[in-house]
Design a protein around this motif. Structure first.
Motif, short mmCIF file in Angstrom:
data_model
loop_
_atom_site.label_atom_id
_atom_site.label_comp_id
_atom_site.label_asym_id
_atom_site.label_seq_id
_atom_site.Cartn_x
_atom_site.Cartn_y
_atom_site.Cartn_z
N UNK A 115 12.46 -9.62 -11.63
CA UNK A 115 11.25 -10.26 -12.12
C UNK A 115 10.57 -9.42 -13.19
N UNK A 116 9.96 -10.09 -14.16
CA UNK A 116 9.24 -9.41 -15.22
C UNK A 116 7.93 -8.86 -14.69
N UNK A 117 7.35 -7.93 -15.45
CA UNK A 117 6.05 -7.38 -15.08
C UNK A 117 5.00 -8.48 -15.03
N UNK A 118 5.09 -9.45 -15.92
CA UNK A 118 4.13 -10.56 -15.93
C UNK A 118 4.21 -11.37 -14.64
N UNK A 119 5.42 -11.65 -14.18
CA UNK A 119 5.57 -12.42 -12.94
C UNK A 119 5.15 -11.61 -11.73
N UNK A 120 5.46 -10.33 -11.72
CA UNK A 120 5.02 -9.47 -10.62
C UNK A 120 3.49 -9.40 -10.58
N UNK A 121 2.87 -9.34 -11.74
CA UNK A 121 1.42 -9.30 -11.80
C UNK A 121 0.82 -10.58 -11.22
N UNK A 122 1.44 -11.72 -11.52
CA UNK A 122 0.93 -12.99 -10.99
C UNK A 122 1.08 -13.07 -9.48
N UNK A 123 2.20 -12.57 -8.95
CA UNK A 123 2.40 -12.57 -7.50
C UNK A 123 1.38 -11.64 -6.85
N UNK A 124 1.19 -10.46 -7.43
CA UNK A 124 0.22 -9.51 -6.89
C UNK A 124 -1.18 -10.12 -6.85
N UNK A 125 -1.53 -10.89 -7.87
CA UNK A 125 -2.83 -11.55 -7.91
C UNK A 125 -2.98 -12.53 -6.75
N UNK A 126 -1.93 -13.29 -6.47
CA UNK A 126 -1.97 -14.26 -5.37
C UNK A 126 -2.10 -13.57 -4.01
N UNK A 127 -1.35 -12.48 -3.84
CA UNK A 127 -1.43 -11.74 -2.58
C UNK A 127 -2.82 -11.14 -2.40
N UNK A 128 -3.37 -10.56 -3.47
CA UNK A 128 -4.72 -9.99 -3.40
C UNK A 128 -5.74 -11.07 -3.07
N UNK A 129 -5.55 -12.28 -3.60
CA UNK A 129 -6.47 -13.38 -3.32
C UNK A 129 -6.40 -13.78 -1.85
N UNK A 262 -5.19 -3.28 -8.58
CA UNK A 262 -6.09 -3.65 -9.68
C UNK A 262 -6.75 -5.00 -9.42
N UNK A 263 -5.96 -5.98 -9.01
CA UNK A 263 -6.52 -7.31 -8.75
C UNK A 263 -7.50 -7.28 -7.58
N UNK A 264 -7.26 -6.40 -6.64
CA UNK A 264 -8.13 -6.31 -5.46
C UNK A 264 -9.35 -5.41 -5.69
N UNK A 265 -9.39 -4.72 -6.84
CA UNK A 265 -10.48 -3.79 -7.09
C UNK A 265 -10.41 -2.58 -6.18
N UNK A 266 -9.20 -2.14 -5.85
CA UNK A 266 -8.99 -1.03 -4.93
C UNK A 266 -8.41 0.17 -5.68
N UNK A 267 -8.52 1.35 -5.07
CA UNK A 267 -8.15 2.59 -5.76
C UNK A 267 -6.93 3.26 -5.14
N UNK A 268 -6.16 3.90 -5.99
CA UNK A 268 -5.05 4.77 -5.58
C UNK A 268 -5.59 6.19 -5.56
N UNK A 269 -6.06 6.62 -4.38
CA UNK A 269 -6.66 7.94 -4.26
C UNK A 269 -5.97 8.74 -3.16
N UNK A 270 -6.58 9.83 -2.74
CA UNK A 270 -5.95 10.69 -1.75
C UNK A 270 -5.76 9.97 -0.41
N UNK A 271 -6.73 9.16 0.00
CA UNK A 271 -6.58 8.43 1.25
C UNK A 271 -5.44 7.41 1.15
N UNK A 272 -5.34 6.75 0.00
CA UNK A 272 -4.26 5.78 -0.18
C UNK A 272 -2.91 6.47 -0.05
N UNK A 273 -2.78 7.67 -0.59
CA UNK A 273 -1.50 8.39 -0.48
C UNK A 273 -1.28 8.94 0.93
#
Length: 319
Positions: A115-129, A262-273
């Motif tokens: 899948x292209x980055x564009x399609x992955x981005x669209x799927x990620x948006x749906x999952x975040x929603x 990004x779509x969820x407004x969430x951060x990749x920080x120390x807790x996420x790792x």
């Protein structure tokens, strides 16, 4: 709608066909077991003159989980979470079962590399929603895995992580494929961050929307989410961390996870790792164990890649 089903010792394709025939009056022309999922027995049903369907069958010990799926379908589908319609169910059968709508496509992991980055981005948006809708449902201020908020087993978020680690410790110790010291290292980090972890609110989320259970077509169109027997209450970044763990362990574009955050407004920080480290360990702990026959063979190269990913994420969690 409830149907009686014949008594059998193990859920199999014949039982799936019998369930479908009893409900629909039509005999499926093809029955195929899905090869992912370590808990239930799930079958793809094809018919000559009606739409395809899916049968999920559980062991008797899974009765409460199946009941949870029925409850959550009624809670989440009306709000817009794209779960399959339940066509019929018998939670009281010897092997509890659900007959479900069949979404077109397959698990995201089966096609993600194409899948292209564009399609992955669209799927990620749906999952975040879908996750955002779930987050607006009831919370009782308790943490962990459950279908009903008031039954969540823990009083603090750190306890959920420590329970995950305790399960991993037992599995790794019995299989002997990884160094048990890895569990000690992550437990130390969780204990050191307990104050920060326990400030996190008990937000409900779909905990298994990873490279599995997110159904997309081969062309990359999002169809929906399957296999929701319970929710988790805690930090809603946890399933994104599990997805990152799976992609780092088994290969795939990690950009999908960063699009989700990004779509969820969430951060990749120390807790996420730190979450990613806990969940990598969870995946590692499955190696060397038999669940329901869908296990992937444990290859040394995969184990080495998982350990490297764990070490990397643990370093980021400490930075």
């Amino acid at each position: 709608m409830k149907q009686k089903t014949p008594m059998r010792r193990t859920p199999d394709a014949a039982l799936a066909a019998a369930i479908a025939s009893g409900v629909t009056g039509c005999t499926p022309v093809a029955v195929r077991r899905f090869t992912t999922g370590a808990r239930h027995y799930v079958f793809d049903l094809q018919f000559a003159d009606r739409r395809p369907a899916v049968v999920r069958i559980g062991e008797p010990s899974a009765r409460a989980e199946m009941a949870g799926a029925v409850y959550l379908s009624g809670l989440l589908r009306p709000g817009g979470v794209p779960l399959p319609a339940i066509l019929a169910e018998n939670i009281d059968a010897e092997f509890p079962w659900l007959l479900l709508e069949r979404f077109p496509g397959m698990d995201l992991g089966s096609v993600i590399l194409n899948l292209s980055e564009e399609k992955l981005d669209a799927i990620a948006s749906q999952v975040a929603h879908a996750q955002a809708i779930t987050a607006r449902t009831k919370s009782a201020g308790r943490y962990g895995y459950t279908a009903r908020a008031e039954q969540a087993p823990h009083g603090a978020w750190s306890q959920v992580l420590l329970a995950n680690l305790a399960r991993s410790r037992g599995r790794i110790g019995s299989a002997g494929l990884f160094d048990i010291g890895l569990v000690d290292a992550i437990e130390h980090e969780v204990a050191a961050r307990r104050g920060e972890l326990d400030k996190i609110e008990a937000t409900p989320f779909l905990h298994d929307t990873t490279t599995k259970n997110v159904i997309v077509t081969p062309e990359g169109a999002f169809s929906g989410i399957v296999d929701v027997d319970d929710l988790c209450f805690g930090d809603p970044r946890y399933p994104a961390a599990l997805t990152l763990a799976a992609l780092m362990a088994y290969g795939g574009p990690m950009s999908y996870v960063f699009a989700w955050l990004r779509h969820a407004g969430q951060t990749d920080d120390r807790l996420f790792r730190l979450y990613t480290s806990v969940l990598l360990l969870d995946l590692m702990a499955e190696h060397g164990h038999i669940f329901n026959g869908n296990e992937t063979p444990s290859a040394p190269a995969v184990r080495a890649r998982m350990q490297h990913a764990l070490e990397l994420n643990l370093k980021l969690a400490r930075s």
